[in-house]
Scaffold this motif. Structure first.
Motif, short mmCIF file in Angstrom:
data_model
loop_
_atom_site.label_atom_id
_atom_site.label_comp_id
_atom_site.label_asym_id
_atom_site.label_seq_id
_atom_site.Cartn_x
_atom_site.Cartn_y
_atom_site.Cartn_z
N SER A 77 0.85 -1.19 0.00
CA SER A 77 0.00 0.00 0.00
C SER A 77 0.89 1.24 0.00
CB SER A 77 -0.90 0.02 1.24
OG SER A 77 -1.79 -1.07 1.23
N VAL A 78 0.46 2.25 -0.75
CA VAL A 78 1.15 3.53 -0.79
C VAL A 78 0.18 4.59 -0.30
CG1 VAL A 78 2.19 5.27 -2.28
CG2 VAL A 78 2.61 2.86 -2.72
N GLY A 79 0.65 5.47 0.56
CA GLY A 79 -0.22 6.53 1.04
C GLY A 79 0.50 7.49 1.97
N PHE A 80 -0.24 8.50 2.40
CA PHE A 80 0.28 9.45 3.38
C PHE A 80 0.09 8.85 4.76
CE2 PHE A 80 -0.95 12.03 -0.25
CZ PHE A 80 0.18 12.82 -0.42
N LEU A 81 1.17 8.78 5.53
CA LEU A 81 1.09 8.25 6.89
C LEU A 81 0.46 9.31 7.79
CD1 LEU A 81 1.76 5.97 8.87
CD2 LEU A 81 4.00 7.05 9.20
N LEU A 82 -0.77 9.05 8.21
CA LEU A 82 -1.48 10.01 9.05
C LEU A 82 -1.04 9.89 10.50
CD1 LEU A 82 -5.07 9.60 7.60
CD2 LEU A 82 -3.36 11.34 7.03
N LYS A 83 -0.97 8.65 10.99
CA LYS A 83 -0.52 8.42 12.37
C LYS A 83 -0.27 6.94 12.58
CE LYS A 83 -4.87 7.71 14.81
NZ LYS A 83 -5.65 8.04 15.99
N THR A 84 0.43 6.65 13.65
CA THR A 84 0.59 5.28 14.12
C THR A 84 0.15 5.26 15.57
OG1 THR A 84 2.87 5.60 14.84
CG2 THR A 84 2.55 4.84 12.59
N ASP A 85 -0.36 4.13 16.00
CA ASP A 85 -0.67 3.95 17.42
C ASP A 85 -0.16 2.58 17.85
OD1 ASP A 85 -2.66 2.09 16.57
OD2 ASP A 85 -4.19 3.66 16.51
N LYS A 86 -0.57 2.09 18.99
CA LYS A 86 -0.05 0.82 19.50
C LYS A 86 -0.32 -0.35 18.57
CE LYS A 86 -0.35 1.77 24.44
NZ LYS A 86 -0.97 1.32 25.70
N THR A 87 -1.42 -0.30 17.83
CA THR A 87 -1.84 -1.48 17.07
C THR A 87 -1.85 -1.32 15.56
OG1 THR A 87 -4.16 -0.85 17.25
CG2 THR A 87 -3.29 -2.30 18.96
N ALA A 88 -1.78 -0.08 15.04
CA ALA A 88 -2.01 0.08 13.60
C ALA A 88 -1.28 1.28 13.00
CB ALA A 88 -3.51 0.22 13.32
N LEU A 89 -1.11 1.20 11.66
CA LEU A 89 -0.70 2.33 10.84
C LEU A 89 -1.96 2.86 10.17
CD1 LEU A 89 2.33 0.78 8.89
CD2 LEU A 89 2.40 2.05 11.03
N HIS A 90 -2.07 4.17 10.06
CA HIS A 90 -3.24 4.79 9.45
C HIS A 90 -2.76 5.62 8.26
CE1 HIS A 90 -5.64 3.61 12.94
NE2 HIS A 90 -4.55 3.90 13.63
N LEU A 91 -3.21 5.24 7.05
CA LEU A 91 -2.80 5.88 5.81
C LEU A 91 -3.99 6.56 5.14
CD1 LEU A 91 -0.79 2.96 4.16
CD2 LEU A 91 0.09 4.74 5.66
N HIS B 2 -7.01 3.97 5.04
CA HIS B 2 -6.62 2.57 5.12
C HIS B 2 -5.91 2.36 6.46
CE1 HIS B 2 -4.38 -0.99 3.02
NE2 HIS B 2 -5.18 -1.38 3.97
N THR B 3 -6.35 1.39 7.23
CA THR B 3 -5.73 1.04 8.50
C THR B 3 -5.13 -0.35 8.36
OG1 THR B 3 -7.25 2.40 9.77
CG2 THR B 3 -6.13 0.65 10.96
N ILE B 4 -3.85 -0.49 8.73
CA ILE B 4 -3.14 -1.76 8.62
C ILE B 4 -2.65 -2.14 10.02
CG2 ILE B 4 -1.21 -3.01 7.58
CD1 ILE B 4 -1.26 -0.84 5.34
N ALA B 5 -2.99 -3.34 10.47
CA ALA B 5 -2.54 -3.81 11.78
C ALA B 5 -1.03 -3.93 11.79
CB ALA B 5 -3.18 -5.15 12.11
N LYS B 6 -0.38 -3.42 12.84
CA LYS B 6 1.08 -3.46 12.92
C LYS B 6 1.62 -4.88 12.87
CE LYS B 6 2.48 0.82 15.11
NZ LYS B 6 3.08 1.43 16.31
N GLY B 7 0.89 -5.84 13.40
CA GLY B 7 1.32 -7.23 13.38
C GLY B 7 1.41 -7.81 11.99
N CYS B 8 0.80 -7.16 11.01
CA CYS B 8 0.81 -7.62 9.62
C CYS B 8 1.90 -6.94 8.79
CB CYS B 8 -0.55 -7.36 8.97
SG CYS B 8 -1.88 -8.29 9.72
#
Length: 80
Positions: free
Chosen positions: A37-51, A66-72
């Motif tokens: 996935s390509v996108g602007f990184l809006l934020k990260t938190d304990k569990t996910a990346l938010h693009l 798009h939200t991607i679980a950090k474990g993935c």
């Protein structure tokens, strides 16, 4: 035109789960699907990346979220 923004554009390589319809043997395993996935990184938190795939620089709104679980996540690199 290149917009200046505090949001970094990133390429994220990650794995997604697999799903199969129908009957399968009890010990049959499905492979994970590798995605990018390509996108602007809006934020990260304990569990996910938010693009965001789309960024409106005139009003700061975002689209194509798009939200991607950090474990993935396999890797993430900054793009120019």
């Amino acid at each position: 035109m290149i917009f200046s923004s505090e949001r970094r554009m990133v390429l994220v390589t990650w794995v997604d789960n697999s799903f199969a319809l129908g009957w399968k043997e009890n010990d049959e395993e499905l492979p994970l699907t590798q995605c990018q996935s390509v996108g602007f990184l809006l934020k990260t938190d304990k569990t996910a990346l938010h693009l965001a795939g789309i960024r409106n620089h005139s009003d700061g709104q975002n689209g194509g979220l798009h939200t991607i679980a950090k474990g993935c996540v396999l890797s993430m690199r900054r793009l120019r």
